[in-house]
Design an enzyme around this catalytic site. Structure first.
Site, PDB file in Angstrom:
ATOM      1  N   ASP A  97       0.725  -1.463   0.552  1.00  0.00           N
ATOM      2  CA  ASP A  97       0.421  -0.006   0.044  1.00  0.00           C
ATOM      3  C   ASP A  97       0.665   1.155  -0.049  1.00  0.00           C
ATOM      4  OD1 ASP A  97      -2.131  -1.729  -0.024  1.00  0.00           O
ATOM      5  OD2 ASP A  97      -3.041  -0.249   1.957  1.00  0.00           O
ATOM      6  N   ALA A  98       2.053   1.248   0.661  1.00  0.00           N
ATOM      7  CA  ALA A  98       2.648   2.062   0.773  1.00  0.00           C
ATOM      8  C   ALA A  98       3.547   2.798  -0.967  1.00  0.00           C
ATOM      9  CB  ALA A  98       3.975   1.937   1.648  1.00  0.00           C
ATOM     10  N   TYR A 104       2.230   1.643  -3.544  1.00  0.00           N
ATOM     11  CA  TYR A 104       0.976   2.572  -4.154  1.00  0.00           C
ATOM     12  C   TYR A 104       0.989   3.770  -3.878  1.00  0.00           C
ATOM     13  CZ  TYR A 104      -3.559   2.303  -5.910  1.00  0.00           C
ATOM     14  OH  TYR A 104      -4.777   3.681  -6.411  1.00  0.00           O
ATOM     15  N   ASP A 105       1.123   4.705  -2.639  1.00  0.00           N
ATOM     16  CA  ASP A 105       0.545   5.957  -2.332  1.00  0.00           C
ATOM     17  C   ASP A 105       1.311   6.351  -3.136  1.00  0.00           C
ATOM     18  OD1 ASP A 105      -2.116   5.441  -1.473  1.00  0.00           O
ATOM     19  OD2 ASP A 105      -0.894   5.435   1.494  1.00  0.00           O
ATOM     20  N   LEU A 162     -39.625  -0.784 -13.981  1.00  0.00           N
ATOM     21  CA  LEU A 162     -39.418  -1.958 -14.673  1.00  0.00           C
ATOM     22  C   LEU A 162     -41.120  -2.333 -14.430  1.00  0.00           C
ATOM     23  CD1 LEU A 162     -36.099  -3.818 -14.350  1.00  0.00           C
ATOM     24  CD2 LEU A 162     -37.567  -4.105 -16.799  1.00  0.00           C
ATOM     25  N   GLU A 187     -31.969 -11.307 -16.558  1.00  0.00           N
ATOM     26  CA  GLU A 187     -30.404 -10.864 -15.839  1.00  0.00           C
ATOM     27  C   GLU A 187     -30.725 -11.273 -14.141  1.00  0.00           C
ATOM     28  OE1 GLU A 187     -30.729  -7.179 -16.910  1.00  0.00           O
ATOM     29  OE2 GLU A 187     -29.784  -8.185 -19.005  1.00  0.00           O
ATOM     30  N   LYS A 227     -31.605  -9.346 -10.240  1.00  0.00           N
ATOM     31  CA  LYS A 227     -32.284  -7.732 -10.624  1.00  0.00           C
ATOM     32  C   LYS A 227     -30.822  -7.559  -9.792  1.00  0.00           C
ATOM     33  CE  LYS A 227     -35.825  -4.996 -10.113  1.00  0.00           C
ATOM     34  NZ  LYS A 227     -35.994  -3.912  -8.878  1.00  0.00           N
ATOM     35  N   ASP A 261     -29.774  -5.764  -6.698  1.00  0.00           N
ATOM     36  CA  ASP A 261     -30.616  -4.372  -5.066  1.00  0.00           C
ATOM     37  C   ASP A 261     -28.963  -3.067  -5.156  1.00  0.00           C
ATOM     38  OD1 ASP A 261     -32.292  -3.341  -4.126  1.00  0.00           O
ATOM     39  OD2 ASP A 261     -32.527  -4.850  -2.449  1.00  0.00           O
ATOM     40  N   ARG A 299     -30.886   7.784 -11.523  1.00  0.00           N
ATOM     41  CA  ARG A 299     -32.035   8.047 -12.642  1.00  0.00           C
ATOM     42  C   ARG A 299     -32.965   9.344 -11.704  1.00  0.00           C
ATOM     43  NH1 ARG A 299     -37.222   5.776 -11.381  1.00  0.00           N
ATOM     44  NH2 ARG A 299     -38.269   5.543 -12.806  1.00  0.00           N
ATOM     45  N   GLU A 312     -25.993  -0.405 -12.623  1.00  0.00           N
ATOM     46  CA  GLU A 312     -26.629  -1.002 -11.139  1.00  0.00           C
ATOM     47  C   GLU A 312     -25.559  -0.666 -10.156  1.00  0.00           C
ATOM     48  OE1 GLU A 312     -29.601  -0.483 -10.661  1.00  0.00           O
ATOM     49  OE2 GLU A 312     -30.097  -1.126  -8.780  1.00  0.00           O
ATOM     50  N   TYR A 324     -26.923  -2.743 -17.851  1.00  0.00           N
ATOM     51  CA  TYR A 324     -27.529  -3.962 -18.760  1.00  0.00           C
ATOM     52  C   TYR A 324     -28.232  -2.720 -18.987  1.00  0.00           C
ATOM     53  CZ  TYR A 324     -30.052  -1.655 -14.206  1.00  0.00           C
ATOM     54  OH  TYR A 324     -30.515  -0.457 -13.808  1.00  0.00           O
ATOM     55  N   LYS A 339     -35.732  -9.601 -20.483  1.00  0.00           N
ATOM     56  CA  LYS A 339     -36.065  -8.409 -21.625  1.00  0.00           C
ATOM     57  C   LYS A 339     -35.854  -9.560 -23.200  1.00  0.00           C
ATOM     58  CE  LYS A 339     -32.715  -5.173 -18.596  1.00  0.00           C
ATOM     59  NZ  LYS A 339     -32.169  -5.280 -18.421  1.00  0.00           N
ATOM     60  N   LYS A 373     -40.262 -10.628  -9.029  1.00  0.00           N
ATOM     61  CA  LYS A 373     -40.150 -10.391  -7.706  1.00  0.00           C
ATOM     62  C   LYS A 373     -39.312 -11.628  -6.579  1.00  0.00           C
ATOM     63  CE  LYS A 373     -39.161  -6.412  -5.737  1.00  0.00           C
ATOM     64  NZ  LYS A 373     -39.231  -5.100  -6.051  1.00  0.00           N
ATOM     65  N   CYS A 415     -34.115 -27.116  32.505  1.00  0.00           N
ATOM     66  CA  CYS A 415     -34.854 -27.515  31.025  1.00  0.00           C
ATOM     67  C   CYS A 415     -36.950 -27.672  31.540  1.00  0.00           C
ATOM     68  CB  CYS A 415     -34.919 -28.988  30.894  1.00  0.00           C
ATOM     69  SG  CYS A 415     -35.643 -29.595  29.698  1.00  0.00           S
ATOM     70  N   CYS A 451     -37.898 -31.265  31.602  1.00  0.00           N
ATOM     71  CA  CYS A 451     -37.667 -32.932  32.524  1.00  0.00           C
ATOM     72  C   CYS A 451     -37.010 -32.098  33.582  1.00  0.00           C
ATOM     73  CB  CYS A 451     -36.874 -33.309  31.820  1.00  0.00           C
ATOM     74  SG  CYS A 451     -34.878 -32.579  31.441  1.00  0.00           S
ATOM     75  N   CYS A 482     -29.430 -29.066  27.643  1.00  0.00           N
ATOM     76  CA  CYS A 482     -29.904 -28.930  29.517  1.00  0.00           C
ATOM     77  C   CYS A 482     -29.365 -30.661  29.727  1.00  0.00           C
ATOM     78  CB  CYS A 482     -31.403 -30.265  28.929  1.00  0.00           C
ATOM     79  SG  CYS A 482     -32.140 -31.346  29.419  1.00  0.00           S
ATOM     80  N   CYS A 527     -34.435 -36.703  28.885  1.00  0.00           N
ATOM     81  CA  CYS A 527     -35.369 -35.650  29.029  1.00  0.00           C
ATOM     82  C   CYS A 527     -36.300 -35.876  27.456  1.00  0.00           C
ATOM     83  CB  CYS A 527     -34.630 -34.522  28.978  1.00  0.00           C
ATOM     84  SG  CYS A 527     -35.530 -33.427  27.892  1.00  0.00           S
TER      85      CYS A 527
HETATM   86  S1  IVH Z   1     -33.858  -2.746 -16.867  1.00  0.00           S
HETATM   87  C1  IVH Z   1     -35.867  -0.054 -19.172  1.00  0.00           C
HETATM   88  N1  IVH Z   1     -32.401  -4.264 -15.983  1.00  0.00           N
HETATM   89  O1  IVH Z   1     -34.776  -2.081 -11.039  1.00  0.00           O
HETATM   90  C2  IVH Z   1     -35.736  -1.452 -18.345  1.00  0.00           C
HETATM   91  N2  IVH Z   1     -33.116  -2.211 -14.245  1.00  0.00           N
HETATM   92  O2  IVH Z   1     -37.441  -1.549 -10.364  1.00  0.00           O
HETATM   93  C3  IVH Z   1     -34.859  -0.361 -17.399  1.00  0.00           C
HETATM   94  N3  IVH Z   1     -32.794  -3.123 -11.668  1.00  0.00           N
HETATM   95  O3  IVH Z   1     -34.194   1.021 -12.048  1.00  0.00           O
HETATM   96  C4  IVH Z   1     -33.760  -1.070 -16.312  1.00  0.00           C
HETATM   97  N4  IVH Z   1     -31.141  -4.689 -11.939  1.00  0.00           N
HETATM   98  O4  IVH Z   1     -32.100   0.061 -10.790  1.00  0.00           O
HETATM   99  C5  IVH Z   1     -32.508  -3.558 -15.814  1.00  0.00           C
HETATM  100  N5  IVH Z   1     -31.088  -6.120 -15.141  1.00  0.00           N
HETATM  101  C6  IVH Z   1     -31.153  -5.371 -14.611  1.00  0.00           C
HETATM  102  C7  IVH Z   1     -31.433  -4.556 -13.079  1.00  0.00           C
HETATM  103  C8  IVH Z   1     -32.425  -4.330 -12.766  1.00  0.00           C
HETATM  104  C9  IVH Z   1     -31.417  -4.076 -11.444  1.00  0.00           C
HETATM  105  C10 IVH Z   1     -32.867  -2.154 -11.276  1.00  0.00           C
HETATM  106  C11 IVH Z   1     -32.921  -0.797 -11.953  1.00  0.00           C
HETATM  107  C12 IVH Z   1     -34.465  -0.252 -12.562  1.00  0.00           C
HETATM  108  C13 IVH Z   1     -35.081  -1.379 -11.693  1.00  0.00           C
HETATM  109  C14 IVH Z   1     -35.862  -1.134 -12.066  1.00  0.00           C
END
Ligand code: IVH
Length: 672
Positions: free
Chosen positions: A35-36, A38-39, A85, A115, A117, A119, A138, A174, A226, A291, A315, A409, A412, A427, A433
């Site tokens: 790290d040093a 790199y710094d 979506l 794909e 989803k 979070d 967004r 994302e 995506y 999609k 979901k 217990c 028992c 126990c 028991c």
């Molecule tokens: S596509 C027109 N693909 O989910 C399509 N969204 O509920 C727009 N998200 O705002 C989004 N994984 O933040 C797409 N593989 C994925 C995703 C994804 C997560 C989120 C994204 C979007 C929200 C919609």
């Protein structure tokens, strides 16, 4: 060479070196310098850029460490709106979506891109001439916030694209925080006495919306892309899958879980697979997205309101919900372990209604500061037992009460004891028991043990409560009449039980050892012991030294085995079981030859036609194989049945041999 060209050359060299070190560190987890060191490189570049601002480049790695704090985020208008979506919460809703796509398209099987989803939060990245010039959230879909400085600190996001890219393009994806990054962040926050983030999503959002990008730089954020926003028509490939491939070529990360599937059946299979793998992924996902793969089909389908008609999010059921702890009781397990259990106001979580949740042990209760009457977050992930994840301390009422473990217990009345250094209390009643008796019998009769048909847990409780049995050996003395006379038992069920008991007598050595319920002897260790020693007599007679020679058996397990077989009570039970007619074929061990699959690691995936998964697993284990749940470089074979999903891809990537069902049969029959 004049001084300024020298400096610009030095800056270029530093940029290149730092970028390479970033790659080793962040992408390959394999730092090449300290790290040093790199710094030192980074500081040299920073100093150069400070002295000669003309040397600053938009893709300089110095941007990765954050810029001076902002007062506010500027607004960015999205030229192409950022859509949301529509959601499907059941397979029916997914089928409905597929039907509408089909009606509009008029064909029979549509290709979909599946794909995860992610979070986190959606981000738009604008690249001009391959250089990242703007990043925005967004927001409301029409305009968001300019978070360019913060986004530059995210190491997954290239500051400059590679290869042959359009002059101006907007990439969407994302930003999210891995489960590990989230845990680390909360651990640090806890140490400093700061407020904890509720989940990785909030942590990612909180990190990205920092006016001081130096703070963002310290958070471990990740990114997968995506989709696209502004994008020159003539450069757009035919399909989503090709676009993702291009993103990859340009250095933009795409989730490795992405798959091309056929029709809604393919979508449903992908959903199921991801549901199973969800907890093993390094990051949180709250569902999967499907999609329509073809872009001209997408255009034909169009969008309504804020969401496209060509995509849908399937979901997962929420894994967390809020409820109240009505009371706390304790449960006594098979080995006497005392588990405090929260009785909850019923709450729908992880797809089912939950009324009980484990609190694990008293240390956990103290650590999480759980009290009776608290409002809590209950978590039920996959098949895991629901647990109390955390307390909503700011909602705590003055009337909440502390919980203490009882001294005795509840079943028992024997003393409850806690060994120093262990978090579990037990126990001390042993098989005196009745709770331990019941759990031992339930375990003995379970599917992977003696597999006694007609003996469910309710019936075990009834048999013990009515005094018909006390231990596993008593089971085989049961007579039809007294069983028939039990409440809610008919002649038919009683006959089923007797027949089930009779059938269970023919078993295997491994299943029998597992069924005895010796502490820490699971299915796999039982199989290893059976393979290694060949007979029950040999296992009983083995001393510590002999036991330790067995794969997977360490000093603790060896001690449990020896203690178990030393107790006259246990030996008597085993004798009675054998006298009742329980038998198995001894495993033939030829000490000159190893088991044919010894040392091989095999993974099963998809649906097999001739075997159940359990049968295949058992058969492979009997030949010495280790059957594992996930594909890794240590896997020797992947056995793939119908509808195999991403494990197949992973095996292909790692060059692992894939066997079909016929080849599995050959393997089991010992053919080469
Ligand atoms: S596509 C027109 N693909 O989910 C399509 N969204 O509920 C727009 N998200 O705002 C989004 N994984 O933040 C797409 N593989 C994925 C995703 C994804 C997560 C989120 C994204 C979007 C929200 C919609």
């Amino acid at each position: 060479m004049n001084q300024s060209t020298e400096q610009s050359k030095r800056a270029a060299t530093l940029r290149e070196q730092i970028n390479l070190h970033n790659q080793s560190y962040y992408q390959f987890d394999d730092p090449q310098i300290s790290d040093a060191e790199y710094d030192l490189l980074l500081r040299e570049l920073q100093a150069l850029e400070e002295k000669h601002p003309e040397l600053i480049r938009l893709d300089s790695p110095t941007h990765r460490v954050g810029a001076p704090p902002l007062k506010i985020f500027e607004e960015v208008r999205h030229v192409v709106p950022m859509l949301s979506l529509n959601n499907a919460f059941s397979d029916e809703e997914l089928v409905d979506f597929g039907r509408k796509v089909q009606e509009k398209m008029g064909n029979t099987s549509t290709e979909y891109i599946a794909e995860p989803k992610l979070d986190g939060l959606a981000i738009s990245l604008l690249y001009k001439e391959g250089v990242l010039v703007q990043a925005a959230t967004r927001g409301d879909g029409k305009s968001g916030e300019n978070v360019t400085e913060n986004i530059r600190t995210v190491h997954d996001i290239p500051l400059r694209l590679k290869g042959d890219f359009p002059v101006r393009l907007e990439v969407r994806g994302e930003v999210f925080m891995s489960k590990r990054g989230f845990e680390k962040l909360n651990q640090q926050a806890e140490e400093k006495g700061e407020k904890l983030f509720a989940n990785p999503r909030n942590a990612a959002a909180g990190s990205l919306r920092q006016l001081d990008s130096k703070i963002t730089a310290r958070r471990s954020l990740s990114f997968y892309c995506y989709g696209y926003g502004e994008f020159p028509e003539q450069n757009l490939p035919e399909n989503q899958i090709d676009l993702l491939e291009k993103f990859n070529q340009w250095g933009l990360p795409v989730s490795p879980e992405v798959e091309l599937v056929h029709g809604i059946d393919g979508c449903i299979a992908y959903y199921k697979e991801m549901e199973n793998r969800r907890s093993a992924l390094a990051y949180e996902i709250d569902g999967v997205v499907f999609k329509v793969n073809n872009f001209s089909s997408q255009r034909l389908l169009g969008s309504i309101a804020r969401a496209p008609r060509w995509a849908i999010a399937r979901k997962f059921p929420a894994e967390e919900a809020i409820t109240t702890i009505l009371d706390i009781d304790v449960q006594v397990g098979r080995t006497g372990a005392i588990t405090p259990v929260a009785r909850l106001a019923p709450v729908f979580v992880g797809g089912v209604t939950v009324t009980n949740a484990t609190l694990h042990n008293i240390d956990e209760i103290r650590r999480k500061d759980v009290r009776i009457g608290d409002k809590v977050v209950v978590r039920r992930a996959g098949d895991v037992i629901p647990e109390v994840a955390r307390v909503l301390l700011d909602k705590r009422a003055p009337s909440t009460r502390l919980f203490n473990l009882p001294a005795q217990c509840p079943i028992c009345q024997s003393a409850i004891e806690k060994t120093e250094g262990e978090s579990v209390s037990r126990c001390s009643g042993g098989l005196f028991c009745s709770a331990q008796q019941k759990e031992a019998i339930k375990h003995f009769s379970s599917r992977k043990a003696m597999d006694i048909d007609g003996l469910g847990s309710k019936l075990v409780e009834q048999l013990v409560d009515e005094g018909l049995i006390q231990n596993i050996a008593d089971l085989y003395n049961l007579q039809l009449e007294p069983v028939m006379a039990l409440e809610r038992m008919g002649k038919k069920s009683a006959e089923n039980l007797i027949a089930g008991l009779e059938k269970s007598k023919q078993t295997t050595l491994a299943a029998f050892i597992f069924a005895l319920g010796i502490r820490d002897i699971g299915e796999v260790t039982a199989q290893t012991l059976a393979n290694h020693f060949g007979s029950l007599g040999a296992i009983k007679a083995a001393n510590e030294e002999a036991l330790l020679e067995t794969q997977d058996v360490g000093p603790i397990v060896a001690k449990h085995l020896i203690t178990f077989f030393q107790q006259p009570h246990n030996l008597e039970v085993i004798d009675r079981l054998q006298q009742a007619g329980i038998t198995w074929d001894d495993v033939i061990i030829d000490s000159t030859r190893e088991l044919p699959l010894q040392g091989k690691t095999i993974v099963l995936t998809g649906t097999l036609e001739r075997f159940s998964r359990d049968q295949a697993k058992k058969a492979l284990q009997e030949l010495g194989a280790k059957v594992s749940g996930s594909v890794s470089s240590k896997t020797d074979y992947l056995v793939a049945g119908n509808n195999s999903g991403s494990k197949l891809d992973k095996a292909a990537k790692l060059n692992i041999s894939v066997l079909d069902e016929d080849q599995l049969s050959e393997l089991l029959l010992g053919k080469p």
